[in-house]
Scaffold this active site. Structure first.
Site, PDB file in Angstrom:
ATOM      1  N   LYS A 154     -18.555 -44.168  54.525  1.00 19.03           N
ATOM      2  CA  LYS A 154     -17.138 -44.389  54.832  1.00 19.03           C
ATOM      3  C   LYS A 154     -16.935 -45.878  55.074  1.00 19.03           C
ATOM      4  O   LYS A 154     -17.015 -46.355  56.210  1.00 19.03           O
ATOM      5  CB  LYS A 154     -16.725 -43.576  56.069  1.00 19.03           C
ATOM      6  CG  LYS A 154     -16.344 -42.129  55.725  1.00 19.03           C
ATOM      7  CD  LYS A 154     -15.948 -41.333  56.953  1.00 19.03           C
ATOM      8  CE  LYS A 154     -14.579 -41.675  57.487  1.00 19.03           C
ATOM      9  NZ  LYS A 154     -13.467 -41.114  56.685  1.00 19.03           N
TER      10      LYS A 154
HETATM   11  N1  PMP Z   1     -12.934 -37.356  51.980  1.00 18.94           N
HETATM   12  C1  PMP Z   1     -12.582 -38.564  52.444  1.00 18.94           C
HETATM   13  C2  PMP Z   1     -12.392 -39.665  51.472  1.00 18.94           C
HETATM   14  C3  PMP Z   1     -12.395 -38.769  53.822  1.00 18.94           C
HETATM   15  O1  PMP Z   1     -12.050 -39.961  54.279  1.00 18.94           O
HETATM   16  C4  PMP Z   1     -12.566 -37.683  54.697  1.00 18.94           C
HETATM   17  C5  PMP Z   1     -12.342 -37.879  56.172  1.00 18.94           C
HETATM   18  N2  PMP Z   1     -13.516 -38.347  56.788  1.00 18.94           N
HETATM   19  C6  PMP Z   1     -12.945 -36.445  54.174  1.00 18.94           C
HETATM   20  C7  PMP Z   1     -13.121 -36.310  52.801  1.00 18.94           C
HETATM   21  C8  PMP Z   1     -13.235 -35.270  55.065  1.00 18.94           C
HETATM   22  O2  PMP Z   1     -14.429 -35.530  55.743  1.00 18.94           O
HETATM   23  P1  PMP Z   1     -14.722 -34.963  57.208  1.00 18.94           P
HETATM   24  O3  PMP Z   1     -14.576 -33.503  57.125  1.00 18.94           O
HETATM   25  O4  PMP Z   1     -16.110 -35.411  57.477  1.00 18.94           O
HETATM   26  O5  PMP Z   1     -13.697 -35.561  58.104  1.00 18.94           O
END
Ligand code: PMP
Length: 301
Positions: A154
């Site tokens: 991220k």
């Molecule tokens: N895809 C992206 C690009 C994101 O930024 C997120 C949020 N973190 C998600 C999917 C969902 O991930 P998570 O369930 O870990 O929040």
């Protein structure tokens, strides 16, 4: 949406007042997106305030920092303790936690040589991320693949891609964007993963362009526990448009039904039975109901 605030922010080992949590305009991350972050959900659970899947989020945070060559000067445990303490001293219940690490004030060149990295944790009271069912538009912007960024990290700069897709969708009167990968298969939303339901089976796109989300992982586990067949495969846009149900999921979104894609209604145009069952189960689990998944909760104490 008005910005929600709280009393303290944790910055580089210290609890500072919200108004004092500032960075210099020369911060490298501000110029080049050289930051990494997490979004973590904290709930009012049966036995107190609890953080959902804290360990997994912190692991991914360090993985993301490492991808950018950023040394974090705190251990995972130190950061987890700081988060728990911050939630406590900010007297928060249901809230959103944002760990952030970024290259700060150093040089103006793109390569952050000798540029110090800062680490912060911000917490804010929870506000609803989505108001309801989503009308989605396929974006012309392809999601980054592992050929253009580090899979699963991220990284702040990557989110310019998400912002472009969201601008496009909102400008065209939709609630949210659906992004394809570089091969044209379905990837994910700008900040959420996708699931579709077909013939009572749950399918997740297996794109190496999508973030392997923690909510996605939780839903795959929960649905198997509910006796719903769940698996990953390459998903075409036509699979989504012809699905019986579809939903986005993520830490902030939780589970949000998609009722149309590019104007084509999905299923009955309302939240489907399987989406609803999984959503109800998920809402119970994050609030500490059901022994099996208690390990996913870290009580603030
Ligand atoms: N895809 C992206 C690009 C994101 O930024 C997120 C949020 N973190 C998600 C999917 C969902 O991930 P998570 O369930 O870990 O929040």
């Amino acid at each position: 949406m008005a910005v929600k605030t709280s009393k303290f922010v944790w910055m580089d080992g210290k609890f500072v007042r919200w108004k004092d949590a500032k960075v210099h305009v020369m911060a490298h991350a501000l110029h080049y997106g050289s930051s990494v972050f997490e979004g973590i959900h904290c709930y009012e659970a049966d036995e107190g305030t609890a953080i959902f899947r804290l360990d997994e989020h912190i692991k991914r945070f360090f993985y993301s920092a490492n991808a950018l060559g950023m040394g974090i000067k705190f251990t995972e445990d130190k950061l987890k303790n700081a988060i728990k303490k911050l939630v406590k001293i900010n007297k928060l219940g249901h809230s959103y936690i944002r760990p952030l690490a970024f290259y700060g004030y150093g040089n103006v060149g793109i390569f952050p040589k000798d540029v110090p990295a800062s680490v912060a944790v911000i917490t804010v009271p929870w506000g609803n991320y989505y108001s309801g069912d989503l009308r989605v538009m396929t974006s012309k912007y392809a999601r980054h693949s592992e050929k253009s960024t580090v899979y699963g990290a991220k990284i702040g700069g990557n989110y310019a891609n998400s912002i472009l897709a969201m601008h496009e969708a909102r400008k065209n009167g939709y609630d949210e964007a659906l992004m394809l990968d570089y091969e044209g298969y379905v990837s994910e939303g700008p900040a959420e993963n996708l699931f579709i339901v077909k013939n009572r089976e749950l399918i997740a796109p297996s794109s190496r362009s999508a973030l392997p989300g923690i909510t996605r992982d939780s839903i795959l586990a929960i649905s198997k526990g509910m006796g719903i067949k769940a698996y990953e495969k390459k998903v075409a846009l036509s699979d989504v448009k012809n699905a019986d149900e579809a939903f986005f999921c993520g830490t902030a979104t939780e589970i949000a039904p998609i009722i149309s894609v590019d104007g084509k209604m999905i299923g009955s145009g309302k939240i489907g039975a399987i989406t609803l069952a999984i959503r109800n189960k998920f809402h119970d689990i994050v609030r500490g109901k059901g022994k099996r998944y208690r390990k996913w909760l870290t009580y603030v104490g």
